[in-house]
Design an enzyme around this catalytic site. Structure first.
Site, short mmCIF file in Angstrom:
data_model
loop_
_atom_site.label_atom_id
_atom_site.label_comp_id
_atom_site.label_asym_id
_atom_site.label_seq_id
_atom_site.Cartn_x
_atom_site.Cartn_y
_atom_site.Cartn_z
N LYS A 127 0.85 -1.20 0.00
CA LYS A 127 0.00 0.00 0.00
C LYS A 127 0.88 1.25 0.00
O LYS A 127 0.59 2.24 -0.68
CB LYS A 127 -0.95 0.02 1.20
CG LYS A 127 -2.09 -0.98 1.08
CD LYS A 127 -3.41 -0.30 0.73
CE LYS A 127 -4.40 -1.20 0.03
NZ LYS A 127 -5.12 -2.12 0.87
N LYS A 210 -4.61 -10.85 -7.17
CA LYS A 210 -5.90 -11.34 -6.69
C LYS A 210 -7.06 -10.47 -7.16
O LYS A 210 -6.86 -9.31 -7.51
CB LYS A 210 -5.91 -11.41 -5.17
CG LYS A 210 -6.07 -10.08 -4.46
CD LYS A 210 -6.30 -10.28 -2.98
CE LYS A 210 -6.85 -9.03 -2.32
NZ LYS A 210 -8.30 -8.84 -2.47
N LYS A 213 -11.64 -5.46 -4.57
CA LYS A 213 -12.61 -4.36 -4.79
C LYS A 213 -11.89 -3.13 -5.31
O LYS A 213 -12.47 -2.34 -6.04
CB LYS A 213 -13.29 -3.99 -3.46
CG LYS A 213 -14.22 -5.03 -2.94
CD LYS A 213 -14.98 -4.48 -1.74
CE LYS A 213 -14.81 -5.37 -0.53
NZ LYS A 213 -13.78 -4.90 0.40
P1 ATP Z 1 -9.82 -4.08 -1.01
O1 ATP Z 1 -9.29 -4.20 -2.42
O2 ATP Z 1 -10.48 -2.78 -0.72
O3 ATP Z 1 -8.80 -4.49 0.04
P2 ATP Z 1 -10.87 -6.74 -1.02
O4 ATP Z 1 -11.57 -7.15 -2.23
O5 ATP Z 1 -9.48 -7.21 -0.80
O6 ATP Z 1 -11.00 -5.15 -0.92
P3 ATP Z 1 -11.49 -7.01 1.79
O7 ATP Z 1 -12.63 -6.23 2.36
O8 ATP Z 1 -10.09 -6.52 1.99
O9 ATP Z 1 -11.77 -7.19 0.22
O10 ATP Z 1 -11.56 -8.52 2.29
C1 ATP Z 1 -12.79 -9.14 2.66
C2 ATP Z 1 -12.60 -10.64 2.74
O11 ATP Z 1 -12.55 -11.19 1.42
C3 ATP Z 1 -11.33 -11.09 3.43
O12 ATP Z 1 -11.62 -12.23 4.21
C4 ATP Z 1 -10.39 -11.44 2.32
O13 ATP Z 1 -9.46 -12.44 2.69
C5 ATP Z 1 -11.38 -11.98 1.28
N1 ATP Z 1 -10.86 -11.80 -0.07
C6 ATP Z 1 -10.70 -10.62 -0.71
N2 ATP Z 1 -10.23 -10.83 -1.97
C7 ATP Z 1 -10.10 -12.18 -2.10
C8 ATP Z 1 -9.68 -13.05 -3.16
N3 ATP Z 1 -9.31 -12.55 -4.33
N4 ATP Z 1 -9.68 -14.38 -2.94
C9 ATP Z 1 -10.07 -14.90 -1.76
N5 ATP Z 1 -10.48 -14.14 -0.72
C10 ATP Z 1 -10.51 -12.81 -0.88
MG MG Z 2 -8.30 -6.41 0.86
#
Ligand code: ATP
Ligand code: MG
Length: 347
Positions: A127, A210, A213
């Site tokens: 980050k 990965k 969002k």
């Molecule tokens: P951001 O990009 O804002 O960090 P994010 O998509 O990573 O958003 P989070 O809110 O950080 O989502 O994570 C929510 C949950 O979803 C966590 O338990 C995280 O481990 C899971 N998660 C997020 N992205 C993935 C992915 N690509 N594969 C598996 N689990 C995921």
């Molecule tokens: Mg995340």
């Protein structure tokens, strides 16, 4: 008699239920990664355990959302939690900032969280590289806030995706440290959890890394996406020129498409394309068409529920209100004990 023997047994069983906790940041719509990495486990776990699932709005402030974006996203995640199958009668669904005891525990845990260990966290380094103009203290102390989220309810299991493994290890470190300093076995040492299997990482459609969002256009398939946009995004996914010799190893971008097939398609479909890849007859266009259709079959019922629930403001507010009360009750109990054992006087 207030409750008979069977009531007593039921109550005792409830007490012995394992405590499960997890959260999602309101930084955008939920995608297939959130579903398969996290929410799918939440839905299963709410049947057997005492579950707390929350919307991590304090956490989302590290990237400075506007008030209206934050407000909209919190509602959206709550709607999507419900649409994906979370049941407010079975689990406690709440918004993190409705429980200020979490902020107090965060402050206390920060007193025993060290610069060196926080700076070494991979997501912090990433980050800091991506947003060098906004390397704030919240970003650095993200693991302490995550530890407070988990420890405030003395959780045993934390269903998360693979990307959260390191953060969870820090929670375990902070819990052990606290127990050592103040009271043996006070906090249970929580475990990262995926239902009976390894932690999951769902890849994005942009070739590497990965699904996320906040990863930019074209990376994620959202649960709220309509069929047309799913087809468009999948057809644009990055591929190469195709295999050159039989049984060669798949490059990351192709492996990613197969990982996506693995979660939404049948095993026959997966085997079919795997064989075609191995004998060099694969046409990526066909694979993508099938992948898009299978994603649509999976997401469409959830999308319909998202549309229905979004229109029901009063139900959504009721869910948030009841969840806040339940979460608050549990958090108040922990923070009272914490205050006592660290030596704060109550007059
Ligand atoms: P951001 O990009 O804002 O960090 P994010 O998509 O990573 O958003 P989070 O809110 O950080 O989502 O994570 C929510 C949950 O979803 C966590 O338990 C995280 O481990 C899971 N998660 C997020 N992205 C993935 C992915 N690509 N594969 C598996 N689990 C995921
Ligand atoms: Mg995340």
């Amino acid at each position: 008699m207030p409750f008979g023997y069977s009531g007593f047994l039921k109550k005792k069983r409830n007490c012995m239920k394992e405590i499960v906790l997890s959260g999602i940041r309101p930084t955008g719509n939920l995608h297939l990664g959130n579903y398969f990495g996290a929410v799918r486990n939440f839905v299963k776990m709410q049947e057997e355990n005492q579950c707390f699932f929350f919307i991590a709005d304090y956490h989302s402030l590290t990237t400075h959302p506007t008030p209206s974006d934050l407000h909209g996203n919190v509602k959206q995640v709550l709607v999507e939690y419900l649409a994906a199958g979370l049941d407010p009668e079975k689990a406690t669904l709440y918004i993190q900032s409705d429980v200020p005891e979490i902020a107090e525990l965060y402050l206390i845990l920060n007193m025993n969280a060290y610069m060196g260990e926080l700076e070494r966290v991979t997501t912090f380094k990433e980050k800091a590289r991506k947003q060098p103009e906004n390397v704030n203290a919240g970003l650095l102390t993200y693991p302490s806030l995550m530890a407070a989220d988990i420890l405030i309810h003395k959780a045993h299991k934390v269903p998360v995706g693979k990307d959260q493994e390191q953060h969870l290890e820090m929670t375990r470190t902070f819990a052990r440290r606290f127990n050592r300093m103040y009271k043996e076995d006070f906090f249970p040492i929580p475990q990262a959890y995926n239902f009976g299997a390894e932690l999951v990482k769902i890849p994005g459609l942009d070739g590497s890394g990965k699904m996320g969002k906040s990863e930019g256009e074209g990376n994620a398939i959202f649960l709220a996406d309509d069929p047309k946009s799913i087809r468009k995004k999948v057809m644009r996914a990055v591929t190469d020129a195709g295999p050159e010799k039989p049984n060669q190893q798949k490059p990351e971008m192709i492996e990613n498409l197969f990982s996506l097939l693995k979660v939404v398609s049948s095993s026959e479909v997966l085997t079919h394309f795997d064989e075609q890849y191995n004998n060099c007859s694969i046409r990526y266009g066909d694979l993508k068409k099938q992948l898009a259709e299978d994603m649509i079959v999976f997401t469409e019922p959830i999308r319909q529920r998202i549309i229905e629930l979004s229109a029901d403001e009063s139900y959504i507010s009721k869910v948030a209100r009841i969840g806040a009360e339940k979460a608050h009750e549990s958090a108040k109990k922990t923070i009272k004990e914490v205050r006592e054992i660290i030596g704060f006087r109550s007059f």
